[in-house]
Design a protein around this motif. Sequence first.
Motif, short mmCIF file in Angstrom:
data_model
loop_
_atom_site.label_atom_id
_atom_site.label_comp_id
_atom_site.label_asym_id
_atom_site.label_seq_id
_atom_site.Cartn_x
_atom_site.Cartn_y
_atom_site.Cartn_z
N ASN A 63 7.95 3.65 23.13
CA ASN A 63 7.48 2.47 23.85
C ASN A 63 6.01 2.57 24.26
O ASN A 63 5.30 1.57 24.32
N HIS A 64 5.55 3.80 24.55
CA HIS A 64 4.18 3.97 25.03
C HIS A 64 3.17 4.08 23.88
O HIS A 64 1.99 4.29 24.12
N TYR A 65 3.64 3.95 22.68
CA TYR A 65 2.77 4.09 21.51
C TYR A 65 1.70 3.00 21.49
O TYR A 65 1.96 1.83 21.78
N ILE A 66 0.45 3.38 21.16
CA ILE A 66 -0.65 2.41 21.08
C ILE A 66 -1.14 2.29 19.63
O ILE A 66 -1.09 1.23 19.03
N LYS A 67 -1.60 3.38 19.06
CA LYS A 67 -2.03 3.40 17.65
C LYS A 67 -1.98 4.83 17.15
O LYS A 67 -2.09 5.79 17.94
N ALA A 68 -1.80 5.00 15.85
CA ALA A 68 -1.71 6.33 15.26
C ALA A 68 -2.15 6.26 13.81
O ALA A 68 -2.05 5.22 13.15
N TRP A 69 -2.63 7.40 13.31
CA TRP A 69 -3.09 7.47 11.92
C TRP A 69 -1.93 7.26 10.94
O TRP A 69 -0.81 7.72 11.18
N ILE A 70 -2.23 6.60 9.83
CA ILE A 70 -1.39 6.62 8.64
C ILE A 70 -2.25 7.17 7.50
O ILE A 70 -3.44 7.43 7.68
N GLY A 71 -1.67 7.33 6.34
CA GLY A 71 -2.37 8.03 5.26
C GLY A 71 -3.33 7.20 4.44
O GLY A 71 -3.73 7.62 3.35
N LEU A 72 -3.73 6.06 4.94
CA LEU A 72 -4.61 5.18 4.19
C LEU A 72 -6.07 5.50 4.52
O LEU A 72 -6.44 5.62 5.69
N TYR A 73 -6.88 5.60 3.48
CA TYR A 73 -8.30 5.90 3.67
C TYR A 73 -9.07 5.35 2.47
O TYR A 73 -8.50 4.90 1.48
N ARG A 74 -10.38 5.38 2.57
CA ARG A 74 -11.20 5.06 1.42
C ARG A 74 -12.47 5.91 1.46
O ARG A 74 -12.84 6.46 2.50
N PRO B 163 -9.20 -5.15 6.90
CA PRO B 163 -10.30 -4.37 7.46
C PRO B 163 -11.63 -5.10 7.31
O PRO B 163 -11.81 -5.89 6.38
N ALA B 164 -12.56 -4.83 8.20
CA ALA B 164 -13.85 -5.52 8.16
C ALA B 164 -15.03 -4.61 8.41
O ALA B 164 -16.15 -4.97 8.09
N ASN B 165 -14.79 -3.42 8.98
CA ASN B 165 -15.88 -2.55 9.39
C ASN B 165 -16.11 -1.46 8.35
O ASN B 165 -15.27 -0.58 8.16
N ALA B 166 -17.25 -1.52 7.67
CA ALA B 166 -17.56 -0.56 6.61
C ALA B 166 -17.72 0.86 7.12
O ALA B 166 -17.61 1.82 6.35
N LEU B 167 -17.98 1.02 8.41
CA LEU B 167 -18.24 2.35 8.97
C LEU B 167 -16.96 3.05 9.42
O LEU B 167 -17.02 4.16 9.94
N GLN B 168 -15.81 2.41 9.22
CA GLN B 168 -14.54 3.00 9.65
C GLN B 168 -13.59 3.08 8.45
O GLN B 168 -12.77 2.19 8.21
N PRO B 169 -13.65 4.17 7.68
CA PRO B 169 -12.91 4.25 6.41
C PRO B 169 -11.53 4.91 6.49
O PRO B 169 -11.00 5.34 5.47
N CYS B 170 -10.93 4.99 7.69
CA CYS B 170 -9.57 5.50 7.83
C CYS B 170 -8.71 4.45 8.53
O CYS B 170 -9.24 3.61 9.27
N ALA B 171 -7.41 4.50 8.31
CA ALA B 171 -6.53 3.44 8.81
C ALA B 171 -5.56 3.96 9.87
O ALA B 171 -5.06 5.08 9.80
N VAL B 172 -5.30 3.09 10.86
CA VAL B 172 -4.31 3.37 11.89
C VAL B 172 -3.25 2.26 11.87
O VAL B 172 -3.47 1.17 11.32
N MET B 173 -2.10 2.56 12.49
CA MET B 173 -1.09 1.54 12.73
C MET B 173 -1.16 1.17 14.21
O MET B 173 -1.10 2.05 15.08
N LEU B 174 -1.25 -0.13 14.49
CA LEU B 174 -1.32 -0.61 15.87
C LEU B 174 0.08 -0.73 16.47
O LEU B 174 1.09 -0.55 15.78
N ALA B 175 0.14 -1.06 17.74
CA ALA B 175 1.42 -1.14 18.44
C ALA B 175 2.36 -2.17 17.82
O ALA B 175 3.58 -2.00 17.84
N ASP B 176 1.80 -3.25 17.23
CA ASP B 176 2.65 -4.28 16.63
C ASP B 176 3.00 -3.97 15.18
O ASP B 176 3.63 -4.78 14.50
N GLY B 177 2.61 -2.79 14.68
CA GLY B 177 2.92 -2.39 13.32
C GLY B 177 1.87 -2.77 12.29
O GLY B 177 1.94 -2.32 11.14
N ARG B 178 0.91 -3.58 12.68
CA ARG B 178 -0.16 -3.95 11.75
C ARG B 178 -1.16 -2.81 11.59
O ARG B 178 -1.27 -1.93 12.43
#
Length: 326
Positions: free
Chosen positions: A195-206, A114-129
């Motif tokens: 297959n149509h998945y783009i990004k979704a929340w996971i339980g990671l936050y700060r 992560p690099a953006n201090a203003l975005q403190p919640c995490a998503v999973m991208l289409a490639d799993g990252r």
Amino acid sequence: MDCSVPLSVLFFGVNFISCSHLPPLRKYYYVDTLMTWAGAQRYCREEYTDLATFESTDDVSRLPPDTKPYRWIGLSDDPKSWRGTMGNDPNSWRWSSTGETSRTGYQNWAAGKPANALQPCAVMLADGRWNEYSCESALYFFCYTETNQATKTFVLIQLLKSWSAARDYCREHYTDLAKIENDEEQNKVNSAKPNHYIKAWIGLYRVPWTWSDKSQSSLRFWDSIGPNNADNKEFCGFKRPSHQWNDADCSRLFPFVCHQVTTLKTTLRMKFETDADITDPALNAQILQQLSAALTRQGFTDFKLRWKIPPKKQEKTKETQCVINE
């Protein structure tokens, strides 16, 4: 804090004296020397207690008028604690289900994230990252269920919700938002993606921004434009003459505000009248134990209780003093 506490201990009636309008715990000092945020922190720790922490708007209102345009305060969001790491600092990344960082240290961030201090919640991208994201965005999300055998199953919920709303949904219907702590669990989440998945929340936050003195104060008194992390390098907090806050590059030279913690001592005297043998050490200990529990429930900390027998008192009357340091 109002120290009048209604209390019944065993068969004793107890009356506490009132100690309303206690003085504040912190006294604030303006220092007009120009320093970086780190330099100001060192100075305040050497000469006072620390860079200024504020627990409430009452603390802020006690600051005197100020003509300096900017002054450092003790609030910062050190990127070494959250940028590409799963550390243990208060502003580090942690999992919703535990409120703690990963037990295994596993992470699967996309390159440079992560690099953006203003975005403190995490998503999973289409490639799993994983990637950081604005918590208020409406996205699909992954929930998980954990069995007694510590086996996790994951499901993608195709409802559009903010991160906090997604967390609440998962806690109501499953265990929590997805917690992923090894490659095997990551692969299970990957297999739950359509297959149509783009990004979704996971339980990671700060929780961004922490106080220099490690205070747990949740007060944030940002002005209308702060924090904005301009040029992605503003990680230290300062106050304006209005006493509202904003963020700035920590290497800039500002005057600053220190605080000194003061210790408050309050003596509460209680009289017990009873036919019981209060010279019995076991009974004395039981009384003090119940008093201690009652004071703790009232929010007192770091106090000591002791028996004191005043002169010229009847044999069956005994007095205890409670010294409360906050």
